[in-house]
Enzyme design. Sequence first.
Site, PDB file in Angstrom:
ATOM      1  CG  ASP A 100      -2.267 -11.474   7.254  1.00 20.07           C
ATOM      2  OD1 ASP A 100      -3.024 -11.534   8.240  1.00 20.07           O
ATOM      3  OD2 ASP A 100      -2.676 -11.191   6.113  1.00 20.07           O
ATOM      4  CB  CYS A 106      -2.418  -8.032   4.435  1.00 19.64           C
ATOM      5  SG  CYS A 106      -3.084  -9.334   3.381  1.00 19.64           S
ATOM      6  CE  LYS A 131      -5.536 -10.188   7.265  1.00 12.51           C
ATOM      7  NZ  LYS A 131      -5.270 -10.315   5.845  1.00 12.51           N
TER       8      LYS A 131
HETATM    9  N1  TIU Z   1      -0.897 -10.785   4.081  1.00 10.02           N
HETATM   10  C1  TIU Z   1      -0.756 -10.372   2.831  1.00 10.02           C
HETATM   11  O1  TIU Z   1      -0.175  -9.322   2.568  1.00 10.02           O
HETATM   12  N2  TIU Z   1      -1.235 -11.208   1.805  1.00 10.02           N
HETATM   13  C2  TIU Z   1      -0.677 -11.296   0.567  1.00 10.02           C
HETATM   14  O2  TIU Z   1      -1.153 -12.031  -0.282  1.00 10.02           O
HETATM   15  N3  TIU Z   1       0.435 -10.512   0.325  1.00 10.02           N
HETATM   16  C3  TIU Z   1       1.208 -10.510  -0.794  1.00 10.02           C
HETATM   17  O3  TIU Z   1       2.081  -9.647  -0.887  1.00 10.02           O
HETATM   18  N4  TIU Z   1       1.027 -11.432  -1.724  1.00 10.02           N
END
Ligand code: TIU
Length: 244
Positions: free
Chosen positions: A30, A168, A135
């Site tokens: 991500d 994530c 995802k």
């Molecule tokens: N990619 C991921 O970690 N999504 C989140 O929403 N992370 C947060 O720390 N908010």
Amino acid sequence: MAVTTDTTLVAAEPAPIDVDLTSTALLIIDMQRDFMEPGGFGETLGNDVSQLARAVAPIAALLAAARGNGMTVIHTREGHLPDLSDAPPAKIERGAPSLRIGDPGPMGRVLIRGEAGHDIIPELYPVEGEIVIDKPGKGAFYATTLGADLKAREIDTLLVCGVTTEVCVNTTVREANDRGYRCIVIADGCASYFPEFHEMGLKMIKAQGGIFGWVTDSAVVIDAINNSESAVGTFNRIAAGASR
Ligand code: TIU
């Protein structure tokens, strides 16, 4: 062609781990504008997105080494379909963000596939042949083809980095661990909006004898990749016209 494999001992916590780079993939979680840049999903939640910038250079260096070795590279992106059919109301309605998932923002609709904010940052942009997993959840296995992709490539070990450490990255590592994958988490290639969560997120992985996996630094893994004589690396050097 006879394919030979070799293993490399990689220094890590809680213990060194023997890695066969031919059955190892780099999994980058991500690294999207929505989390990394002002105006995206991360900032709408009230976070200081500048906290995540420190992970970019270590990941870029690791990505370059992995590409040079011919290693399988997988990028993930969290996000939803434009009609929000894959976004549970419980996720959309959560908290009190300045913009909700699907609302129009400065980088397009927040956390929606195809919008500018959903894309991976330019420094780490995927190249031809790399896998991109879209995802809907925090974990990269839930409702994706990741498990099948790894199985098809006979991958058993994952080098995991990206953002955020405790959300994530941790969710994906836990999913992978339950599926039998060995996860080596790259400490300096992960970041959180909360430095203390980053630290604890890594500790949770490597505690209890490595209950979810191993933790090391990008430089250690880059060194292992560059000094390996893996079948993949050797093949690439030959293909590139090198003497060995
Ligand atoms: N990619 C991921 O970690 N999504 C989140 O929403 N992370 C947060 O720390 N908010």
